[in-house]
Design a protein around this motif. Structure first.
Motif, PDB file in Angstrom:
ATOM      1  N   LEU A 113      -8.682 -47.321   3.822  1.00  0.00           N
ATOM      2  CA  LEU A 113      -8.007 -46.666   2.695  1.00  0.00           C
ATOM      3  C   LEU A 113      -8.750 -45.417   2.249  1.00  0.00           C
ATOM      4  O   LEU A 113      -8.128 -44.404   1.911  1.00  0.00           O
ATOM      5  CB  LEU A 113      -7.871 -47.656   1.527  1.00  0.00           C
ATOM      6  CG  LEU A 113      -6.847 -48.773   1.722  1.00  0.00           C
ATOM      7  CD1 LEU A 113      -6.940 -49.789   0.581  1.00  0.00           C
ATOM      8  CD2 LEU A 113      -5.430 -48.215   1.810  1.00  0.00           C
ATOM      9  N   LEU A 114     -10.085 -45.473   2.247  1.00  0.00           N
ATOM     10  CA  LEU A 114     -10.871 -44.285   1.909  1.00  0.00           C
ATOM     11  C   LEU A 114     -10.603 -43.155   2.901  1.00  0.00           C
ATOM     12  O   LEU A 114     -10.499 -41.981   2.521  1.00  0.00           O
ATOM     13  CB  LEU A 114     -12.361 -44.631   1.891  1.00  0.00           C
ATOM     14  CG  LEU A 114     -12.857 -45.483   0.721  1.00  0.00           C
ATOM     15  CD1 LEU A 114     -14.319 -45.880   0.932  1.00  0.00           C
ATOM     16  CD2 LEU A 114     -12.701 -44.732  -0.596  1.00  0.00           C
ATOM     17  N   THR A 115     -10.489 -43.507   4.172  1.00  0.00           N
ATOM     18  CA  THR A 115     -10.193 -42.504   5.200  1.00  0.00           C
ATOM     19  C   THR A 115      -8.830 -41.868   4.958  1.00  0.00           C
ATOM     20  O   THR A 115      -8.672 -40.646   5.058  1.00  0.00           O
ATOM     21  CB  THR A 115     -10.219 -43.160   6.596  1.00  0.00           C
ATOM     22  OG1 THR A 115     -11.490 -43.783   6.820  1.00  0.00           O
ATOM     23  CG2 THR A 115      -9.972 -42.120   7.687  1.00  0.00           C
ATOM     24  N   VAL A 116      -7.842 -42.696   4.634  1.00  0.00           N
ATOM     25  CA  VAL A 116      -6.497 -42.190   4.353  1.00  0.00           C
ATOM     26  C   VAL A 116      -6.508 -41.276   3.132  1.00  0.00           C
ATOM     27  O   VAL A 116      -5.863 -40.214   3.119  1.00  0.00           O
ATOM     28  CB  VAL A 116      -5.517 -43.361   4.135  1.00  0.00           C
ATOM     29  CG1 VAL A 116      -4.189 -42.859   3.562  1.00  0.00           C
ATOM     30  CG2 VAL A 116      -5.267 -44.088   5.451  1.00  0.00           C
ATOM     31  N   MET A 117      -7.246 -41.663   2.097  1.00  0.00           N
ATOM     32  CA  MET A 117      -7.319 -40.851   0.883  1.00  0.00           C
ATOM     33  C   MET A 117      -7.962 -39.498   1.158  1.00  0.00           C
ATOM     34  O   MET A 117      -7.512 -38.469   0.659  1.00  0.00           O
ATOM     35  CB  MET A 117      -8.094 -41.610  -0.189  1.00  0.00           C
ATOM     36  CG  MET A 117      -7.366 -42.831  -0.738  1.00  0.00           C
ATOM     37  SD  MET A 117      -8.400 -43.864  -1.809  1.00  0.00           S
ATOM     38  CE  MET A 117      -8.745 -42.715  -3.140  1.00  0.00           C
ATOM     39  N   ILE A 118      -9.022 -39.497   1.961  1.00  0.00           N
ATOM     40  CA  ILE A 118      -9.676 -38.224   2.327  1.00  0.00           C
ATOM     41  C   ILE A 118      -8.723 -37.374   3.157  1.00  0.00           C
ATOM     42  O   ILE A 118      -8.626 -36.158   2.973  1.00  0.00           O
ATOM     43  CB  ILE A 118     -10.985 -38.490   3.084  1.00  0.00           C
ATOM     44  CG1 ILE A 118     -12.005 -39.155   2.143  1.00  0.00           C
ATOM     45  CG2 ILE A 118     -11.551 -37.195   3.655  1.00  0.00           C
ATOM     46  CD1 ILE A 118     -13.260 -39.630   2.831  1.00  0.00           C
ATOM     47  N   GLY A 119      -7.995 -38.008   4.086  1.00  0.00           N
ATOM     48  CA  GLY A 119      -7.032 -37.286   4.895  1.00  0.00           C
ATOM     49  C   GLY A 119      -5.936 -36.658   4.060  1.00  0.00           C
ATOM     50  O   GLY A 119      -5.507 -35.526   4.324  1.00  0.00           O
ATOM     51  N   ALA A 120      -5.511 -37.377   3.028  1.00  0.00           N
ATOM     52  CA  ALA A 120      -4.468 -36.841   2.148  1.00  0.00           C
ATOM     53  C   ALA A 120      -5.004 -35.710   1.286  1.00  0.00           C
ATOM     54  O   ALA A 120      -4.343 -34.685   1.103  1.00  0.00           O
ATOM     55  CB  ALA A 120      -3.916 -37.964   1.265  1.00  0.00           C
ATOM     56  N   GLY A 121      -6.223 -35.876   0.782  1.00  0.00           N
ATOM     57  CA  GLY A 121      -6.790 -34.883  -0.114  1.00  0.00           C
ATOM     58  C   GLY A 121      -7.226 -33.618   0.584  1.00  0.00           C
ATOM     59  O   GLY A 121      -7.036 -32.506   0.074  1.00  0.00           O
ATOM     60  N   VAL A 122      -7.796 -33.760   1.779  1.00  0.00           N
ATOM     61  CA  VAL A 122      -8.334 -32.605   2.508  1.00  0.00           C
ATOM     62  C   VAL A 122      -7.305 -31.996   3.460  1.00  0.00           C
ATOM     63  O   VAL A 122      -7.163 -30.771   3.539  1.00  0.00           O
ATOM     64  CB  VAL A 122      -9.603 -33.005   3.291  1.00  0.00           C
ATOM     65  CG1 VAL A 122     -10.120 -31.825   4.109  1.00  0.00           C
ATOM     66  CG2 VAL A 122     -10.677 -33.504   2.339  1.00  0.00           C
ATOM     67  N   GLY A 123      -6.588 -32.847   4.176  1.00  0.00           N
ATOM     68  CA  GLY A 123      -5.663 -32.338   5.193  1.00  0.00           C
ATOM     69  C   GLY A 123      -4.199 -32.423   4.841  1.00  0.00           C
ATOM     70  O   GLY A 123      -3.345 -32.008   5.634  1.00  0.00           O
ATOM     71  N   GLY A 124      -3.884 -32.998   3.678  1.00  0.00           N
ATOM     72  CA  GLY A 124      -2.486 -33.113   3.286  1.00  0.00           C
ATOM     73  C   GLY A 124      -1.694 -34.098   4.113  1.00  0.00           C
ATOM     74  O   GLY A 124      -0.463 -34.000   4.216  1.00  0.00           O
ATOM     75  N   LEU A 125      -2.362 -35.079   4.701  1.00  0.00           N
ATOM     76  CA  LEU A 125      -1.683 -36.070   5.531  1.00  0.00           C
ATOM     77  C   LEU A 125      -0.910 -37.063   4.665  1.00  0.00           C
ATOM     78  O   LEU A 125      -1.436 -37.597   3.693  1.00  0.00           O
ATOM     79  CB  LEU A 125      -2.700 -36.816   6.391  1.00  0.00           C
ATOM     80  CG  LEU A 125      -3.335 -36.000   7.523  1.00  0.00           C
ATOM     81  CD1 LEU A 125      -4.626 -36.644   7.983  1.00  0.00           C
ATOM     82  CD2 LEU A 125      -2.359 -35.874   8.686  1.00  0.00           C
ATOM     83  N   THR A 126       0.340 -37.302   5.032  1.00  0.00           N
ATOM     84  CA  THR A 126       1.188 -38.232   4.310  1.00  0.00           C
ATOM     85  C   THR A 126       1.204 -39.580   5.028  1.00  0.00           C
ATOM     86  O   THR A 126       0.681 -39.713   6.145  1.00  0.00           O
ATOM     87  CB  THR A 126       2.625 -37.698   4.220  1.00  0.00           C
ATOM     88  OG1 THR A 126       3.180 -37.640   5.550  1.00  0.00           O
ATOM     89  CG2 THR A 126       2.644 -36.305   3.595  1.00  0.00           C
ATOM     90  N   ILE A 145      -0.399 -33.912  14.018  1.00  0.00           N
ATOM     91  CA  ILE A 145      -1.545 -33.371  14.755  1.00  0.00           C
ATOM     92  C   ILE A 145      -1.866 -31.950  14.310  1.00  0.00           C
ATOM     93  O   ILE A 145      -3.041 -31.542  14.257  1.00  0.00           O
ATOM     94  CB  ILE A 145      -1.274 -33.425  16.273  1.00  0.00           C
ATOM     95  CG1 ILE A 145      -1.258 -34.875  16.752  1.00  0.00           C
ATOM     96  CG2 ILE A 145      -2.320 -32.627  17.038  1.00  0.00           C
ATOM     97  CD1 ILE A 145      -0.893 -35.047  18.215  1.00  0.00           C
ATOM     98  N   SER A 146      -0.834 -31.195  13.946  1.00  0.00           N
ATOM     99  CA  SER A 146      -1.034 -29.798  13.547  1.00  0.00           C
ATOM    100  C   SER A 146      -1.853 -29.661  12.268  1.00  0.00           C
ATOM    101  O   SER A 146      -2.362 -28.580  11.970  1.00  0.00           O
ATOM    102  CB  SER A 146       0.317 -29.106  13.367  1.00  0.00           C
ATOM    103  OG  SER A 146       1.003 -29.612  12.217  1.00  0.00           O
ATOM    104  N   LYS A 147      -2.003 -30.733  11.515  1.00  0.00           N
ATOM    105  CA  LYS A 147      -2.752 -30.688  10.265  1.00  0.00           C
ATOM    106  C   LYS A 147      -4.259 -30.828  10.482  1.00  0.00           C
ATOM    107  O   LYS A 147      -5.028 -30.779   9.517  1.00  0.00           O
ATOM    108  CB  LYS A 147      -2.251 -31.766   9.306  1.00  0.00           C
ATOM    109  CG  LYS A 147      -0.810 -31.534   8.855  1.00  0.00           C
ATOM    110  CD  LYS A 147      -0.355 -32.561   7.838  1.00  0.00           C
ATOM    111  CE  LYS A 147       1.083 -32.274   7.389  1.00  0.00           C
ATOM    112  NZ  LYS A 147       1.551 -33.245   6.366  1.00  0.00           N
ATOM    113  N   PHE A 148      -4.673 -31.012  11.744  1.00  0.00           N
ATOM    114  CA  PHE A 148      -6.093 -31.123  12.064  1.00  0.00           C
ATOM    115  C   PHE A 148      -6.564 -29.821  12.697  1.00  0.00           C
ATOM    116  O   PHE A 148      -5.913 -29.298  13.615  1.00  0.00           O
ATOM    117  CB  PHE A 148      -6.342 -32.294  13.023  1.00  0.00           C
ATOM    118  CG  PHE A 148      -6.092 -33.643  12.408  1.00  0.00           C
ATOM    119  CD1 PHE A 148      -7.100 -34.338  11.774  1.00  0.00           C
ATOM    120  CD2 PHE A 148      -4.818 -34.209  12.454  1.00  0.00           C
ATOM    121  CE1 PHE A 148      -6.867 -35.576  11.217  1.00  0.00           C
ATOM    122  CE2 PHE A 148      -4.583 -35.448  11.897  1.00  0.00           C
ATOM    123  CZ  PHE A 148      -5.604 -36.134  11.258  1.00  0.00           C
TER     124      PHE A 148
END
Length: 262
Positions: A113-126, A145-148
């Motif tokens: 969940l922490l990884t998902v939260m960081i992904g959402a906050g930094v990379g805008g991953l939904t 993939i384009s968000k990385f």
């Protein structure tokens, strides 16, 4: 898993984390490199091993912290099959035992969940992006993939979700000696240790066998072998229990269970 403590070697890495002694057997690194080896890009191999190390250590520390909170003095070993947490749980009641058992999977879900939260906050991953990375849902994997901005960041993120969600769920299957199997054993043996452990081995043998058959049909050879070994291990455990008439230890942390009666 609760198995015998791996032998020490001169090449073991030792340190303390949050007051818990940690030992890493050299076979942990060797098997990690073998499983994650990418001959086209060795850097991906290093990413895989890093995620493997962080995820398994975090999982075992989840067990260890639950043990500490219950007044025990645990230790952790990482070896070729993954990780082990030794904590002498025989001192605890069923509630304490279950807390220690589920501490590892719980920690894994938290890290995921922490990884998902960081992904959402930094990379805008939904959520759709995360599902799309694994071929699930209706999202576009290309868009995800384009968000990385780096293939190695993508590899790290994907592996973190794979280990801390995927393998945590696998670890909760009712197969001895996975955490799910240990939880099942606690429930079934709380009133009738011998019969309960027989049932635990039987369920584990069937469940592991079904997963092995599915993996074989899906051309997942490593997974098929892995769970076939679990099925055979549960078969051996049940047979040994019958041969001993129930007078044998089924848990290194509860070695005197049979003294309290069948």
């Amino acid at each position: 898993m609760l198995m015998g403590r791996p032998d020490t070697t001169p090449y073991d890495l030792r340190f303390q984390l949050l007051g818990v002694p940690v030992r890493i057997h050299p076979a942990f690194w060797i098997v990690g490199l073998m499983l994650g080896f990418d001959q086209t890009d060795p850097k991906r191999t290093l990413v895989w091993v890093a995620v493997l190390f962080v995820s398994i250590l975090w999982h075992e520390m989840g067990h260890a912290m639950a043990a500490v909170w219950n007044g025990l003095r645990p230790s952790v070993v990482l070896y070729w099959m993954g990780g082990l947490c030794f904590s002498e749980r025989d001192r605890l009641g069923i509630g304490g035992n279950i807390a220690v058992i589920l501490g590892g999977p719980g920690a894994g879900f938290v890290l995921g969940l922490l990884t998902v939260m960081i992904g959402a906050g930094v990379g805008g991953l939904t959520l759709q992006d995360n599902l799309a990375l694994f071929g699930l849902g209706s999202g576009s994997i290309r868009e995800a993939i384009s968000k990385f901005n780096s293939p190695y960041v993508l590899s790290f993120y994907y592996s973190m979700l794979f280990f801390n969600f995927g393998w945590t769920l696998v670890n909760l299957l009712p197969i001895w000696s996975l955490d799910g199997g240990q939880f099942l054993a606690q429930v079934l043996t709380s009133r009738h240790p011998y019969r309960g452990m027989q049932q635990t081995y039987t369920v584990g043998m069937i469940a592991a066998g079904l997963v092995a058959l599915w993996a074989f049909s899906a051309d997942q050879t490593f997974l098929a072998i892995f769970f076939a070994l679990f099925a055979f291990s549960n078969y051996q455990g049940r047979r040994a229990l019958q041969q001993q008439g129930g007078y044998g230890s089924f848990d290194v942390d509860r070695g005197d269970w049979w003294k309290r009666g069948r």
